[in-house]
Design a protein around this motif. Structure first.
Motif, mmCIF file in Angstrom:
data_model
loop_
_atom_site.group_PDB
_atom_site.id
_atom_site.type_symbol
_atom_site.label_atom_id
_atom_site.label_comp_id
_atom_site.label_asym_id
_atom_site.label_seq_id
_atom_site.Cartn_x
_atom_site.Cartn_y
_atom_site.Cartn_z
ATOM 1 N N ARG A 82 0.905 -1.148 0.044
ATOM 2 C CA ARG A 82 -0.073 0.048 0.008
ATOM 3 C C ARG A 82 0.833 1.243 -0.173
ATOM 4 N N GLU A 83 1.994 1.300 0.770
ATOM 5 C CA GLU A 83 2.727 2.303 0.932
ATOM 6 C C GLU A 83 3.645 2.756 -0.390
ATOM 7 N N SER A 84 3.915 1.596 -1.370
ATOM 8 C CA SER A 84 4.523 1.781 -2.572
ATOM 9 C C SER A 84 3.292 2.243 -3.440
ATOM 10 N N PHE A 85 2.290 1.832 -3.755
ATOM 11 C CA PHE A 85 1.113 2.362 -4.321
ATOM 12 C C PHE A 85 1.024 3.936 -3.896
ATOM 13 N N GLU A 86 0.687 4.080 -2.794
ATOM 14 C CA GLU A 86 0.723 5.622 -2.495
ATOM 15 C C GLU A 86 1.555 6.707 -2.880
ATOM 16 N N HIS A 87 2.958 5.820 -2.748
ATOM 17 C CA HIS A 87 4.002 6.763 -3.381
ATOM 18 C C HIS A 87 3.936 7.280 -4.752
ATOM 19 N N LEU A 88 3.517 6.082 -5.411
ATOM 20 C CA LEU A 88 3.407 6.513 -6.963
ATOM 21 C C LEU A 88 2.276 7.288 -7.185
ATOM 22 N N ALA A 113 -5.961 1.934 -9.009
ATOM 23 C CA ALA A 113 -5.417 2.642 -7.757
ATOM 24 C C ALA A 113 -4.960 3.956 -7.952
ATOM 25 N N LEU A 114 -4.487 4.258 -9.144
ATOM 26 C CA LEU A 114 -4.182 5.721 -9.430
ATOM 27 C C LEU A 114 -5.044 6.739 -9.908
ATOM 28 N N SER A 115 -6.360 6.353 -10.061
ATOM 29 C CA SER A 115 -7.316 7.377 -10.508
ATOM 30 C C SER A 115 -8.069 8.008 -9.311
ATOM 31 N N VAL A 157 -6.854 3.668 -3.391
ATOM 32 C CA VAL A 157 -5.748 2.745 -3.352
ATOM 33 C C VAL A 157 -6.075 1.698 -2.510
ATOM 34 N N GLU A 158 -6.845 2.034 -1.458
ATOM 35 C CA GLU A 158 -7.172 0.752 -0.404
ATOM 36 C C GLU A 158 -8.211 -0.079 -1.381
ATOM 37 N N ASP A 200 -5.927 -8.035 -4.171
ATOM 38 C CA ASP A 200 -5.646 -9.373 -3.261
ATOM 39 C C ASP A 200 -6.746 -10.514 -3.832
ATOM 40 N N ARG A 201 -8.013 -10.118 -3.722
ATOM 41 C CA ARG A 201 -9.109 -11.021 -4.138
ATOM 42 C C ARG A 201 -8.741 -11.593 -5.669
#
Length: 462
Positions: free
Chosen positions: A264-270, A433-435, A441-442, A449-450
């Motif tokens: 999650r931290e990596s996705f949030e960074h981008l 996630a980036l939209s 993101v969550e 995951d699903r």
């Protein structure tokens, strides 16, 4: 040494992801040139991803091989595909239709698919010819070999590879009064560098795929979207060819790790880089159009491998206009890489001849014929030298191979046998996630995951 293929309906449909399979199978002779009378009769059939021109380019290797092995005629065939996934789908279609090659050139993305369902292990051949194989293994980094191990057996000899390094446009840096970063730079240094370009070129351009997408940022944050384990086995191989190396029987990716906080931290960074205008939202597919944008000074940084050197040269970019750096450090500076080599099909009746082809292809003579220009990074260390990059490569071209030496935990793209469905799930959820904001993101990571759990838990229908 050949074994009977056990392709299942789920393996065919799941990995192919296609409709109209029968039509593809019917068109196969026309696609590969096998409808030409007399062509390929009793020949060892080698299949590659590419065009007819690509196949013709490898004819020089086939000619050299047949000069050494006049009793083994070789036919190089190419298949055009949009990407490796599409290529693998067409191979599965061929196998299901009863028409298949003897040897296939395949990348990391399909290594475990082939090992699990399509290819023969090379262990017995390597052990038989170990005196001849030392020259190859002595020249190739063990990380590249381990990437083609699967459950204790080696299925391919990697011939070329590319790590996800960071390309920097020196023209853009100079226009904005910025300097080339050092090897120990961090993700925060990277962000500040991008801010220095803001309003000029696109600071960071990246693509939405397994290589050069979200995965390098996951790796440097000491995580991945899949659980990563190592298989037991292959100790006799390692002690024979790489004494002192503590290596495994190959990588295993069997579960989802999308719920990990560092993911999650990596996705949030981008997402933050995109929101700040420092990075574009990732585009799907390869980076063919990216070469022109980078060469014209419209892009500041982008992740890519050694394969870009030749393309940038052909695009008119001087080696003094750009350079390459290791990926910036976060919790680690672990890099990802992808490699490729030949796999022997289980269905072949010419396994011994196929091994002779693979063994020859791994020789320095054949690899110098295969890679005359820096359009990729050869796996033989001795080939990555000044002569290879003279007047064409960036100042720090040595970083392409040094990535493996400097960062020993550097590993392959996470690509289990279900790679096609796994990558589809990743690409789809990275896009969503980036939209939006952090809540998006969550939600996207929960969906990822699903999706991954479903893909990896599916049982094959026999």
């Amino acid at each position: 040494m050949a074994r009977r293929s056990t392709i299942t309906r789920r393996a065919l449909l799941g990995a192919a992801g296609l409709t109209g399979i029968a039509g593809t199978a019917a068109a196969w002779p026309r696609l590969t040139g096998r409808d030409v009378p007399g062509r390929g009769e009793d020949a060892l059939t080698i299949l590659i991803l590419g065009t007819a021109q690509d196949a013709a380019g490898r004819q020089v290797i086939a000619d050299a091989f047949m000069e050494e092995h006049p009793d083994i005629p070789v036919l190089i065939q190419s298949v055009q595909a949009t990407d490796w996934g599409d290529f693998f789908a067409k191979i599965l279609t061929m196998v299901a239709s009863g028409t298949q090659p003897d040897v296939v050139y395949t990348a990391t993305e399909g290594a475990q698919l082939f090992a699990e369902r399509l290819a023969l292990p090379l262990d017995d051949y390597i052990a038989r010819d170990d005196d001849q194989m030392h020259d190859y293994f002595d020249d190739v980094h063990p990380s590249l070999i381990e990437a083609f191990m699967y459950k204790g057996s080696l299925y391919q000899l990697p011939l070329d590879f590319n790590a996800a390094n960071m390309y920097l446009n020196l023209d853009v840096l100079e226009r904005n009064g910025l300097e080339m970063p050092g090897e120990d730079w961090t993700k925060d240094d990277f962000t500040e560098l991008l801010r220095g370009m803001h309003g000029d070129a696109t600071p960071y351009y990246w693509t939405n795929r397994l290589f050069g997408g979200i995965v390098p940022w996951l790796y440097v944050n000491d995580t991945s979207f899949l659980t990563e384990e190592k298989a037991d086995g292959a100790q006799e191989f390692w002690s024979t060819f790489y004494p002192g190396e503590e290596r495994s029987g190959g990588y295993l990716w069997t579960g989802s790790n999308a719920a990990d906080e560092r993911v999650r931290e990596s996705f949030e960074h981008l997402r933050g880089l995109v929101q700040e205008g420092l990075a574009v939202r990732p585009e799907e597919g390869g980076g063919n159009t990216l070469v022109g944008l980078f060469a014209s000074g419209r892009i500041g940084t982008t992740p890519a491998g050694g394969y870009w050197v030749q393309g940038l040269s052909e695009g008119g970019m001087s080696p003094k206009q750009y350079d390459v750096q290791f990926f910036p450090k976060w919790r680690t500076q672990r890099h990802q890489f992808g490699a490729a080599g030949y796999a022997v099909m289980r269905t072949t009746s010419k396994a011994d001849q196929a091994w002779e082809w693979i063994k020859f292809s791994a020789s320095k003579q054949a690899m110098e014929l295969a890679f005359p220009t820096p359009a990729t990074t050869p796996t033989r260390r001795s080939m990555v030298n000044d002569n290879f990059y003279t007047q064409i490569g960036p100042e720090n071209w040595s970083r392409f191979y040094d990535t493996l030496d400097r960062f020993p935990t550097t590993g392959p793209i996470p690509a289990p046998p279900q790679q096609a469905a796994v990558e589809t799930a990743l690409i789809r959820n990275v896009s969503t996630a980036l939209s939006g904001g952090p809540d998006q993101v969550e939600r996207s990571l929960q969906a990822l995951d699903r999706d991954l759990r479903e893909v990896l838990a599916q049982e094959e229908i026999r």
